[in-house]
Design a protein around this motif. Sequence first.
Motif, mmCIF file in Angstrom:
data_model
loop_
_atom_site.group_PDB
_atom_site.id
_atom_site.type_symbol
_atom_site.label_atom_id
_atom_site.label_comp_id
_atom_site.label_asym_id
_atom_site.label_seq_id
_atom_site.Cartn_x
_atom_site.Cartn_y
_atom_site.Cartn_z
ATOM 1 N N VAL A 75 0.835 -1.206 0.000
ATOM 2 C CA VAL A 75 0.000 0.000 0.000
ATOM 3 C C VAL A 75 0.868 1.253 0.000
ATOM 4 N N LEU A 76 1.907 1.275 0.823
ATOM 5 C CA LEU A 76 2.759 2.468 0.896
ATOM 6 C C LEU A 76 3.494 2.709 -0.424
ATOM 7 N N ASN A 77 4.007 1.662 -1.028
ATOM 8 C CA ASN A 77 4.676 1.837 -2.321
ATOM 9 C C ASN A 77 3.695 2.306 -3.393
ATOM 10 N N ALA A 78 2.493 1.754 -3.376
ATOM 11 C CA ALA A 78 1.481 2.168 -4.341
ATOM 12 C C ALA A 78 1.042 3.610 -4.093
ATOM 13 N N LEU A 79 1.040 4.030 -2.834
ATOM 14 C CA LEU A 79 0.682 5.411 -2.509
ATOM 15 C C LEU A 79 1.702 6.375 -3.098
ATOM 16 N N VAL A 80 2.976 6.067 -2.946
ATOM 17 C CA VAL A 80 4.024 6.919 -3.524
ATOM 18 C C VAL A 80 3.817 7.049 -5.028
ATOM 19 N N ALA A 81 3.552 5.925 -5.695
ATOM 20 C CA ALA A 81 3.340 5.950 -7.141
ATOM 21 C C ALA A 81 2.085 6.749 -7.496
ATOM 22 N N ALA A 82 1.010 6.562 -6.733
ATOM 23 C CA ALA A 82 -0.250 7.258 -7.009
ATOM 24 C C ALA A 82 -0.121 8.762 -6.820
ATOM 25 N N LEU A 83 0.795 9.180 -5.977
ATOM 26 C CA LEU A 83 1.042 10.603 -5.774
ATOM 27 C C LEU A 83 1.937 11.188 -6.865
ATOM 28 N N GLY A 84 2.273 10.371 -7.847
ATOM 29 C CA GLY A 84 3.044 10.847 -8.981
ATOM 30 C C GLY A 84 4.538 10.893 -8.766
ATOM 31 N N ARG A 85 5.026 10.170 -7.777
ATOM 32 C CA ARG A 85 6.463 10.158 -7.484
ATOM 33 C C ARG A 85 7.041 8.775 -7.774
ATOM 34 N N SER A 86 8.257 8.758 -8.238
ATOM 35 C CA SER A 86 8.936 7.480 -8.447
ATOM 36 C C SER A 86 9.525 6.943 -7.151
ATOM 37 N N SER A 87 9.785 7.860 -6.197
ATOM 38 C CA SER A 87 10.368 7.447 -4.917
ATOM 39 C C SER A 87 10.123 8.531 -3.878
ATOM 40 N N ALA A 88 10.397 8.203 -2.611
ATOM 41 C CA ALA A 88 10.170 9.145 -1.516
ATOM 42 C C ALA A 88 11.013 8.731 -0.325
ATOM 43 N N THR A 89 11.180 9.671 0.601
ATOM 44 C CA THR A 89 11.685 9.319 1.919
ATOM 45 C C THR A 89 10.531 8.713 2.705
ATOM 46 N N LEU A 90 10.762 7.558 3.310
ATOM 47 C CA LEU A 90 9.739 6.892 4.119
ATOM 48 C C LEU A 90 10.158 6.954 5.575
ATOM 49 N N ALA A 91 9.251 7.425 6.430
ATOM 50 C CA ALA A 91 9.518 7.531 7.863
ATOM 51 C C ALA A 91 8.366 6.906 8.628
ATOM 52 N N GLY A 92 8.690 6.187 9.700
ATOM 53 C CA GLY A 92 7.643 5.561 10.502
ATOM 54 C C GLY A 92 8.004 5.546 11.966
ATOM 55 N N ILE A 93 6.974 5.611 12.794
ATOM 56 C CA ILE A 93 7.131 5.593 14.245
ATOM 57 C C ILE A 93 6.546 4.297 14.785
ATOM 58 N N SER A 94 7.342 3.546 15.535
ATOM 59 C CA SER A 94 6.911 2.280 16.129
ATOM 60 C C SER A 94 6.340 1.372 15.041
#
Length: 264
Positions: A75-94
Amino acid sequence: MPSIDVAGHRIAYEAYGDPEQPLLVLVHGLNGDASTVAPLAARLAEHFHVVTPDALGHGRSDHPASFTIEDQGRVLNALVAALGRSSATLAGISMGSYLVAQAAILEPARTDRLVLVVSKAHGTTSSSAAFAARRGVDLATLDPEAAMALLAEALWSPDTPADRRAELLGSMAGEQVQLTPDEQARVERSLAGFDLRPGLGRVTAPALVVSGASDGLNPPELGRELADHLPNARFEVYEHSGHMLASEETDRLVDDVLSFTAGD
């Protein structure tokens, strides 16, 4: 709150900052939602376009009867793609850190940099449920206030006074969507026996792993183990934080994320 269809699921999210800035996807912890990371997102939005999704099974996103940590990563990878980006910085808490790490394992090229806060690489269940079980309590039977009271000794640094804890908890209350006991149980099942270690060697992005010295849920030795399994990781321990590190030492975390993402 906007939403988008990705990987067969409807995912709700909030967005902060200039859409022309580099994308940073910030994922909340167990049983939380986008509202619980809003203060940190607002700070980071001075330098990024920050998107904070409600994870699958949380908040206003879809709540399927069954899902896995791999589903969350897709889902997170598909979200990045759906937002029109090829890649992103991913950050998560716990829990959010497990999900973004899983995303980086599944599609390494979609992650520019990885920020893992109060994290670990594996577990038989969620850290909160494991902590409660050690005290003979089923966390799912408690209302949010009782659960927070039980977990307090694991969540906070002794350096964070009671009035500051109350202030921080008060600022998080209000907009958060509370999960039902059945929904909480589904989330717990999705985390049962997860183990990221076999895949962490595939992560190509530089990683920042941050632990709180007083964290009773994911203590620093688990953060260190995670960092040791990543090919290119920087590990930091915050001496004045517990599991609530993102609220207890926000200034330092923001500074470290900005320095790390700038390549310093």
